[in-house]
Design a protein around this motif. Structure first.
Motif, PDB file in Angstrom:
ATOM      1  N   PHE A 196      58.317  68.163  25.514  1.00 34.56           N
ATOM      2  CA  PHE A 196      58.750  67.252  26.582  1.00 34.56           C
ATOM      3  C   PHE A 196      57.979  67.499  27.878  1.00 34.56           C
ATOM      4  N   LYS A 197      57.797  68.764  28.227  1.00 38.98           N
ATOM      5  CA  LYS A 197      57.109  69.076  29.484  1.00 38.98           C
ATOM      6  C   LYS A 197      55.661  68.596  29.470  1.00 38.98           C
ATOM      7  N   VAL A 198      54.988  68.838  28.357  1.00 37.23           N
ATOM      8  CA  VAL A 198      53.596  68.386  28.252  1.00 37.23           C
ATOM      9  C   VAL A 198      53.529  66.862  28.241  1.00 37.23           C
ATOM     10  N   GLY A 199      54.411  66.241  27.464  1.00 38.90           N
ATOM     11  CA  GLY A 199      54.403  64.784  27.381  1.00 38.90           C
ATOM     12  C   GLY A 199      54.711  64.124  28.704  1.00 38.90           C
ATOM     13  N   PHE A 200      55.764  64.596  29.378  1.00 38.77           N
ATOM     14  CA  PHE A 200      56.129  64.014  30.673  1.00 38.77           C
ATOM     15  C   PHE A 200      55.075  64.298  31.733  1.00 38.77           C
ATOM     16  N   GLY A 201      54.449  65.495  31.652  1.00 36.78           N
ATOM     17  CA  GLY A 201      53.378  65.801  32.594  1.00 36.78           C
ATOM     18  C   GLY A 201      52.170  64.914  32.370  1.00 36.78           C
ATOM     19  N   GLY A 202      51.897  64.596  31.104  1.00 40.47           N
ATOM     20  CA  GLY A 202      50.754  63.740  30.799  1.00 40.47           C
ATOM     21  C   GLY A 202      50.898  62.338  31.345  1.00 40.47           C
TER      22      GLY A 202
END
Length: 423
Positions: A156-162
């Motif tokens: 989630f963190k990587v996806g939302f950051g992307g």
């Protein structure tokens, strides 16, 4: 002892997976999010951590103590009622989010306060189920929650950051435990259904709430004091030094303390369960506890010495050159982290022997010492000085606490010896 090793291995293997995933994703996160984002996340989770403690009034620890499973389920129900009540109060607080944010001089917190009730509800419910599953020795389910939460949180963190989602770190820290909680409930649906569907007379709930009232009376204040003490750097230093500087500290804290805390939690649950069994069967406990402490020293000290030599270079390589200071912060925390591993793993001793009141007074002293250390750092205007003396003073208090735990265990063993010879 083999059973202890096997049960601990189930939890530790899940923790290893969780921490490996968490460590692997930090180099990506440090390049997707700013230090401000990490500082805000740390403030959100620090406040949430205190609220999660309130959400069960510490009745989860009482789940392991009754000899009867029916009584243990009744205690779990009491905790769920308290959790529902606090979650409702938090929902009512959402319209006043600006006032909450003003308390910490962090206006950006107001935008994400609406997430807090869901965060507290998910982690509060898991806290109860965690100890219920521990009682039932369903350690694979506990390990599954820990591993899946970490993997989902990282994704989630990587996806939302992307996609540059505002507050992506905070939203991820809510969605991950919610999803893992649902998965664990589905996997252990038989235990959950039996837990939720069984009802007891109101007199039973009143009886167990009263029988274990020392937990909300003494253990809860103690845990609240401990949680506030641990998060004191965030609460005291964020309004003074700002979320950007605290973002570097929060990265250090995440890399250092949270993995240590999860390892402690794994040993704590298994050691608590086994020690409670020993006490119920009137068997000695001191040698058992000492073996744990010796193992921690033999494994941890060489690793920490090696880390001390290379931490700034490691954090610069792992997170980027801007995060060299995070490595310096971790260096300052190492002595404290060693004592956390040793003392926290067995700090169930006051709960087993009904000494929560004494422990509460120790926590009050702990809080005062930490406030003085951080206050001195604020006075001279140095965040590094504040962190360093916060860690040193904390390590000294934990050492005294650990000695007290061992004295209590020794007195129990001596009483067993005397009773056996008198008999």
């Amino acid at each position: 002892m083999n059973k202890i090793i096997k049960d601990s291995a189930k939890l530790l293997s899940a923790n290893v997976i969780a921490q490996a995933v968490g460590l692997a994703v930090y180099p990506v996160l440090s390049r997707l999010y700013s230090p401000d984002d990490f500082g805000l996340l740390n403030l959100f989770m620090s406040i949430g951590g205190v609220l999660v403690l309130l959400s069960t009034a510490e009745y989860q620890y009482a789940i392991l103590l009754p000899k009867s499973d029916d009584k243990a389920r009744a205690v779990t129900h009491v905790g769920m009622v308290i959790l529902a009540a606090l979650t409702f109060v938090l929902l009512l607080s959402v319209p006043f989010s600006n006032s909450v944010a003003a308390l910490f001089n962090t206006p950006s917190l107001a935008r994400f306060w609406w997430v807090m009730p869901f965060y507290v509800a998910a982690l509060g419910l898991w806290s109860l189920l965690n100890y219920y599953y521990t009682r039932m020795r369903r350690f694979s389910l506990i390990g599954g929650f820990q591993a899946s939460q970490s993997i989902a949180g990282a994704a989630f963190k990587v996806g939302f950051g992307g996609v540059h989602l505002p507050g992506g770190l905070i939203v991820s820290c809510v969605l991950a435990p919610l999803g893992s909680l649902i998965g664990v409930i589905i996997c252990g649906w038989r235990k959950c259904v039996s837990l939720l569907l069984i009802r007891y007379p109101m007199t039973t709930y009143k009886q167990v709430a009263g029988e274990f009232s020392r937990f909300p009376k003494y253990s809860l204040p103690r845990s609240l004091l401990n949680s506030v003490s641990i998060n004191l750097p965030v609460f005291m230093l964020t309004p003074v030094f700002g979320v950007t500087e605290m973002g570097f500290f929060s990265m250090a804290f995440a890399l250092a303390f949270r993995p240590i805390n999860m390892i402690c939690a794994s040993f704590y649950q298994v050691l608590f369960r086994q020690t409670a069994d020993f006490v119920n069967r009137r068997q000695p406990i001191l040698a058992f506890l000492m073996r744990y402490l010796v193992a921690v020293i033999l494994i941890t000290v060489p690793v920490f010495v090696l880390l001390y030599c290379f931490l700034p270079d490691i954090t610069a390589w792992l997170l980027g050159k801007d995060y060299v200071v995070s490595g310096e912060y971790i260096r300052s925390l190492l002595v404290w982290l060693l004592m956390v591993l040793m003392a926290t793993g067995i700090n169930f001793i006051p709960d087993i022997f009904g000494k929560q009141r004494v422990m509460m007074w120790i926590e009050i002293g702990y809080l005062i010492v930490r406030v003085l250390a951080l206050g001195l750092g604020i006075y001279i205007g140095s965040l590094m000085f504040a962190v360093r003396w916060y860690a040193y003073s904390s390590a000294i208090v934990l050492l005294c606490e650990l000695v007290w735990f061992l004295i209590v265990a020794y007195r129990f063993d001596r009483q067993l010896y005397e009773d056996a010879h008198i008999g």
